[in-house]
Design a protein around this motif. Structure first.
Motif, PDB file in Angstrom:
ATOM      1  N   LEU A 145     -67.233  10.874  51.829  1.00  0.00           N
ATOM      2  CA  LEU A 145     -66.862   9.473  51.673  1.00  0.00           C
ATOM      3  C   LEU A 145     -66.194   9.227  50.318  1.00  0.00           C
ATOM      4  CD1 LEU A 145     -69.979   7.594  53.130  1.00  0.00           C
ATOM      5  CD2 LEU A 145     -67.697   7.795  54.147  1.00  0.00           C
ATOM      6  N   ALA A 146     -66.759   9.796  49.268  1.00  0.00           N
ATOM      7  CA  ALA A 146     -66.190   9.608  47.938  1.00  0.00           C
ATOM      8  C   ALA A 146     -64.809  10.241  47.843  1.00  0.00           C
ATOM      9  CB  ALA A 146     -67.127  10.202  46.885  1.00  0.00           C
ATOM     10  N   ASN A 147     -64.665  11.442  48.402  1.00  0.00           N
ATOM     11  CA  ASN A 147     -63.383  12.132  48.342  1.00  0.00           C
ATOM     12  C   ASN A 147     -62.286  11.331  49.033  1.00  0.00           C
ATOM     13  OD1 ASN A 147     -64.369  14.312  46.904  1.00  0.00           O
ATOM     14  ND2 ASN A 147     -64.865  15.497  48.726  1.00  0.00           N
ATOM     15  N   HIS A 148     -62.590  10.813  50.224  1.00  0.00           N
ATOM     16  CA  HIS A 148     -61.579  10.056  50.956  1.00  0.00           C
ATOM     17  C   HIS A 148     -61.312   8.708  50.291  1.00  0.00           C
ATOM     18  CE1 HIS A 148     -60.955  12.683  54.438  1.00  0.00           C
ATOM     19  NE2 HIS A 148     -62.221  13.023  54.289  1.00  0.00           N
ATOM     20  N   ALA A 149     -62.354   8.097  49.757  1.00  0.00           N
ATOM     21  CA  ALA A 149     -62.165   6.812  49.080  1.00  0.00           C
ATOM     22  C   ALA A 149     -61.236   6.948  47.883  1.00  0.00           C
ATOM     23  CB  ALA A 149     -63.523   6.252  48.641  1.00  0.00           C
ATOM     24  N   ALA A 150     -61.338   8.085  47.179  1.00  0.00           N
ATOM     25  CA  ALA A 150     -60.497   8.316  46.003  1.00  0.00           C
ATOM     26  C   ALA A 150     -59.048   8.571  46.378  1.00  0.00           C
ATOM     27  CB  ALA A 150     -61.041   9.501  45.199  1.00  0.00           C
ATOM     28  N   ILE A 151     -58.767   8.736  47.667  1.00  0.00           N
ATOM     29  CA  ILE A 151     -57.390   8.915  48.142  1.00  0.00           C
ATOM     30  C   ILE A 151     -56.883   7.627  48.793  1.00  0.00           C
ATOM     31  CG2 ILE A 151     -55.903  10.242  49.687  1.00  0.00           C
ATOM     32  CD1 ILE A 151     -57.869  12.560  49.396  1.00  0.00           C
ATOM     33  N   VAL A 152     -57.747   6.986  49.567  1.00  0.00           N
ATOM     34  CA  VAL A 152     -57.336   5.800  50.324  1.00  0.00           C
ATOM     35  C   VAL A 152     -56.976   4.642  49.393  1.00  0.00           C
ATOM     36  CG1 VAL A 152     -58.110   4.031  51.945  1.00  0.00           C
ATOM     37  CG2 VAL A 152     -58.643   6.440  52.365  1.00  0.00           C
ATOM     38  N   LEU A 153     -57.833   4.349  48.427  1.00  0.00           N
ATOM     39  CA  LEU A 153     -57.573   3.212  47.540  1.00  0.00           C
ATOM     40  C   LEU A 153     -56.265   3.374  46.778  1.00  0.00           C
ATOM     41  CD1 LEU A 153     -58.605   0.514  46.505  1.00  0.00           C
ATOM     42  CD2 LEU A 153     -59.876   1.748  44.725  1.00  0.00           C
ATOM     43  N   PRO A 154     -55.997   4.528  46.153  1.00  0.00           N
ATOM     44  CA  PRO A 154     -54.693   4.701  45.500  1.00  0.00           C
ATOM     45  C   PRO A 154     -53.525   4.600  46.472  1.00  0.00           C
ATOM     46  CG  PRO A 154     -56.245   6.342  44.695  1.00  0.00           C
ATOM     47  CD  PRO A 154     -56.898   5.663  45.860  1.00  0.00           C
TER      48      PRO A 154
ATOM     49  N   LEU B 107     -69.007  12.438  35.800  1.00  0.00           N
ATOM     50  CA  LEU B 107     -70.382  11.998  36.009  1.00  0.00           C
ATOM     51  C   LEU B 107     -71.232  13.099  36.621  1.00  0.00           C
ATOM     52  CD1 LEU B 107     -69.710   8.401  37.371  1.00  0.00           C
ATOM     53  CD2 LEU B 107     -70.666   9.003  35.137  1.00  0.00           C
ATOM     54  N   ARG B 108     -70.643  13.874  37.508  1.00  0.00           N
ATOM     55  CA  ARG B 108     -71.389  14.924  38.184  1.00  0.00           C
ATOM     56  C   ARG B 108     -71.743  16.078  37.255  1.00  0.00           C
ATOM     57  NH1 ARG B 108     -68.104  18.641  41.964  1.00  0.00           N
ATOM     58  NH2 ARG B 108     -67.718  19.485  39.886  1.00  0.00           N
ATOM     59  N   ASP B 109     -70.784  16.516  36.446  1.00  0.00           N
ATOM     60  CA  ASP B 109     -70.971  17.705  35.611  1.00  0.00           C
ATOM     61  C   ASP B 109     -71.250  17.383  34.157  1.00  0.00           C
ATOM     62  OD1 ASP B 109     -70.517  19.259  37.822  1.00  0.00           O
ATOM     63  OD2 ASP B 109     -68.389  19.570  37.405  1.00  0.00           O
TER      64      ASP B 109
ATOM     65  N   MET C  43     -78.704  13.909  42.428  1.00  0.00           N
ATOM     66  CA  MET C  43     -77.462  13.256  42.020  1.00  0.00           C
ATOM     67  C   MET C  43     -77.764  12.253  40.903  1.00  0.00           C
ATOM     68  SD  MET C  43     -74.968  10.671  44.161  1.00  0.00           S
ATOM     69  CE  MET C  43     -74.931  11.735  45.587  1.00  0.00           C
ATOM     70  N   PRO C  44     -77.006  12.281  39.796  1.00  0.00           N
ATOM     71  CA  PRO C  44     -77.228  11.302  38.728  1.00  0.00           C
ATOM     72  C   PRO C  44     -77.063   9.875  39.244  1.00  0.00           C
ATOM     73  CG  PRO C  44     -75.784  13.070  37.986  1.00  0.00           C
ATOM     74  CD  PRO C  44     -75.968  13.263  39.456  1.00  0.00           C
ATOM     75  N   ARG C  45     -77.878   8.971  38.702  1.00  0.00           N
ATOM     76  CA  ARG C  45     -77.838   7.580  39.165  1.00  0.00           C
ATOM     77  C   ARG C  45     -76.459   6.962  38.941  1.00  0.00           C
ATOM     78  NH1 ARG C  45     -78.976   2.363  37.193  1.00  0.00           N
ATOM     79  NH2 ARG C  45     -79.926   1.003  38.772  1.00  0.00           N
ATOM     80  N   ALA C  46     -75.842   7.296  37.804  1.00  0.00           N
ATOM     81  CA  ALA C  46     -74.518   6.744  37.512  1.00  0.00           C
ATOM     82  C   ALA C  46     -73.500   7.200  38.552  1.00  0.00           C
ATOM     83  CB  ALA C  46     -74.070   7.158  36.109  1.00  0.00           C
ATOM     84  N   LEU C  47     -73.608   8.459  38.971  1.00  0.00           N
ATOM     85  CA  LEU C  47     -72.686   8.969  39.988  1.00  0.00           C
ATOM     86  C   LEU C  47     -72.932   8.285  41.325  1.00  0.00           C
ATOM     87  CD1 LEU C  47     -70.500  10.914  40.936  1.00  0.00           C
ATOM     88  CD2 LEU C  47     -72.270  12.677  41.225  1.00  0.00           C
ATOM     89  N   LYS C  48     -74.219   8.063  41.658  1.00  0.00           N
ATOM     90  CA  LYS C  48     -74.546   7.402  42.928  1.00  0.00           C
ATOM     91  C   LYS C  48     -73.946   5.996  42.960  1.00  0.00           C
ATOM     92  CE  LYS C  48     -78.675   7.982  44.419  1.00  0.00           C
ATOM     93  NZ  LYS C  48     -80.162   7.896  44.577  1.00  0.00           N
ATOM     94  N   LEU C  49     -74.102   5.258  41.862  1.00  0.00           N
ATOM     95  CA  LEU C  49     -73.543   3.905  41.802  1.00  0.00           C
ATOM     96  C   LEU C  49     -72.019   3.942  41.865  1.00  0.00           C
ATOM     97  CD1 LEU C  49     -75.835   2.327  39.050  1.00  0.00           C
ATOM     98  CD2 LEU C  49     -75.936   1.947  41.529  1.00  0.00           C
ATOM     99  N   TYR C  50     -71.436   4.932  41.220  1.00  0.00           N
ATOM    100  CA  TYR C  50     -69.979   5.061  41.227  1.00  0.00           C
ATOM    101  C   TYR C  50     -69.474   5.298  42.646  1.00  0.00           C
ATOM    102  CZ  TYR C  50     -65.322   6.950  40.344  1.00  0.00           C
ATOM    103  OH  TYR C  50     -63.970   7.197  40.366  1.00  0.00           O
ATOM    104  N   ILE C  51     -70.131   6.200  43.379  1.00  0.00           N
ATOM    105  CA  ILE C  51     -69.709   6.505  44.749  1.00  0.00           C
ATOM    106  C   ILE C  51     -69.851   5.281  45.644  1.00  0.00           C
ATOM    107  CG2 ILE C  51     -70.285   7.850  46.807  1.00  0.00           C
ATOM    108  CD1 ILE C  51     -70.967  10.186  44.996  1.00  0.00           C
ATOM    109  N   ILE C  52     -70.978   4.574  45.513  1.00  0.00           N
ATOM    110  CA  ILE C  52     -71.193   3.371  46.325  1.00  0.00           C
ATOM    111  C   ILE C  52     -70.089   2.347  46.057  1.00  0.00           C
ATOM    112  CG2 ILE C  52     -72.707   1.395  46.699  1.00  0.00           C
ATOM    113  CD1 ILE C  52     -75.077   3.273  46.148  1.00  0.00           C
TER     114      ILE C  52
END
Length: 473
Positions: free
Chosen positions: A122-131, A177-179, A1-10
């Motif tokens: 976790l990332a998928n749900h976070a991208a729904i919960v926050l909005p 970030l992933r692709d 996993m790219p470091r930028a993506l890891k930081l983004y997910i965290i």
């Protein structure tokens, strides 16, 4: 996993979790909840705790149904129709209801079966919960606690709009970030397909909340009837993608049929499409241009179907008449594709991909900026692929470094120098010593990056319009 993506997910998961906790502590038990099985008429009446829990369970079940069987869109997001019950829960129960319905109701069988990594879930749900939480706060701000239908309708539309934009933006960032894709391409790529449904699902969500407030079980059963329009909306997404994939597969089959006339050009069109698409990414082409490069790349040589075998397969130098026949394939290709109105943007690419930058190309001897930009992109991609592959007239292909040297040599003559520079910045030439930039990099084998497949074959996820980043960020 790219470091930028890891930081983004965290960061995304952390912010979403904190928002859900703070919201729950601030709003739980506050007068005004109307999520009970027997809706309260007065918004100032004390809440029925058992009714609230039953109401949450009801909307979570509706959301689970709406989140089931998401549809994979062309640019890699998975789309369901869960925006409707999430927004309805937002209207009825505020930020807490919206947050918990979003976090639990968007669970999928893929996640339960372990097909999605835990950090991806976790990332998928976070991208729904926050909005969902932020849109609920906006709804309450706009509505001001009013129960006037016109006011709640406007507030619902604004809240749903914010939810949609934030959800898609957060997902687009993760996919980008992933692709290693342009975030604008991801954001706009699939959004243009299903944004119209926002204007249908948001009013539907408001109507669901209004029906749910009917006395007794009438509201519950009335709300469940909305499962039918939700399902038909999901079918509309599915049929769109199905037709698009069939169209793309037909184009690919046609290109493959042309390539197979010559054993030396097998997969040529596919490789040209991939190189051209990578150049397009570097040049930050928009979604329409990327689609034109993909389909135009596959079909650029379709006119060769009208070139006789004795010319197409001739291993020796062509005569003047034979060269004329060969040079007619861009015009023939444009004539073949012209009746297909959907492919109108690809016609300039097909017709002009052999025009030279100095005006000595064919068929129309266009010069410089007169040549369509995407045709200039495809010309570079076509030339590089042809030089690095076997041909009847050249059984020993050029090395990657030699081919790049030829592109540099003829930049400004045959090729657009800016397009050549863009090609140099792609991962296709990473590790190759660039003859036009000195010898700061050693020569070596070309290293290809994993390019996105054809339209309809990406992998990301979205929950609808609750967007999710992917099966495996």
């Amino acid at each position: 996993m790219p470091r930028a993506l890891k930081l983004y997910i965290i960061g995304l998961v952390g912010v979403s979790a904190v928002a859900l906790v703070i919201t729950s502590l601030m709003f739980v038990g506050r007068p005004g909840y109307i999520l009970g099985m027997t809706p309260q008429i007065s918004v100032t009446a004390p809440p029925d705790e058992r009714g609230i829990l039953a109401g949450l369970a009801f909307w979570i079940l509706i959301t689970l149904f709406a989140s089931a069987m998401p549809v994979r869109m062309p640019r890699g997001t998975l789309v369901s129709v869960s925006i409707a019950p999430i927004v309805a829960a937002m209207v009825l129960g505020g930020p807490v209801a919206a947050g918990w319905v979003a976090v639990i109701g968007t669970l999928e069988m893929r996640e339960l079966r372990g097909r999605v990594p835990w950090y991806g879930s976790l990332a998928n749900h976070a991208a729904i919960v926050l909005p969902a939480i932020l849109s609920a706060l906006l709804f309450e701000r706009v509505s001001g606690g009013s129960i006037v239908p016109a006011v709640t309708f406007i507030a619902t539309m604004l809240g749903a709009g914010l939810y949609f934009v934030l959800n898609v933006a957060l997902t687009a960032a993760a996919v980008s970030l992933r692709d290693d894709l342009d975030v604008r391409l991801v954001f706009l790529g699939d959004t243009r397909v299903y944004i119209a449904n926002l204007f249908a699902l948001a009013p539907l969500a408001w109507l669901m909340s209004e029906i749910y407030e009917l006395p007794g079980w009438a509201g519950v059963w009335g709300t469940m009837l909305f499962a039918l329009p939700l399902y038909t909306t999901r079918l509309a997404h599915h049929h769109y993608v199905e037709m698009r994939e069939m169209f793309t597969q037909t184009i690919g089959a046609l290109a493959e049929a042309v390539d197979k006339r010559d054993p030396y050009t097998s997969k040529h069109s596919r490789r040209v499409m991939e190189i051209a698409s990578d150049i397009g990414h570097v040049m930050h082409c928009n979604e329409a241009e990327m689609e034109a490069l993909e389909w135009g790349g596959l079909l650029h040589d379709v006119g060769k179907i009208g070139v006789p075998d004795h010319v197409l397969l001739k291993p020796d130098r062509l005569t003047k008449d034979e060269r004329t026949l060969m040079n007619s394939h861009p015009v023939l290709g444009a004539q073949i594709i012209a009746p297909v109105t959907k492919l109108a943007p690809e016609l300039p690419i097909i017709r002009h991909h052999h025009e030279w930058y100095n005006g000595s190309g064919y068929p129309d001897r266009l010069i410089g900026e007169e040549i369509p930009k995407l045709a200039r992109v495809l010309h570079v991609a076509d030339a590089f692929e042809a030089m690095t592959a076997k041909r009847p007239y050249r059984m020993t292909p050029l090395t990657d470094e030699q081919a790049l040297a030829e592109l540099r040599k003829f930049a400004g003559i045959q090729f657009d120098p800016q397009i050549v520079d863009a090609f140099v910045r792609t991962k296709w030439v990473e590790g190759i010593r660039d003859p036009g930039r000195g010898s700061e990099s050693d020569s070596g084998p070309i290293r290809l990056r994993p390019l996105p497949p054809l339209i309809g074959e990406h992998g990301a996820a979205s929950s609808a319009q609750g967007t999710r980043a992917s099966d495996s960020p």
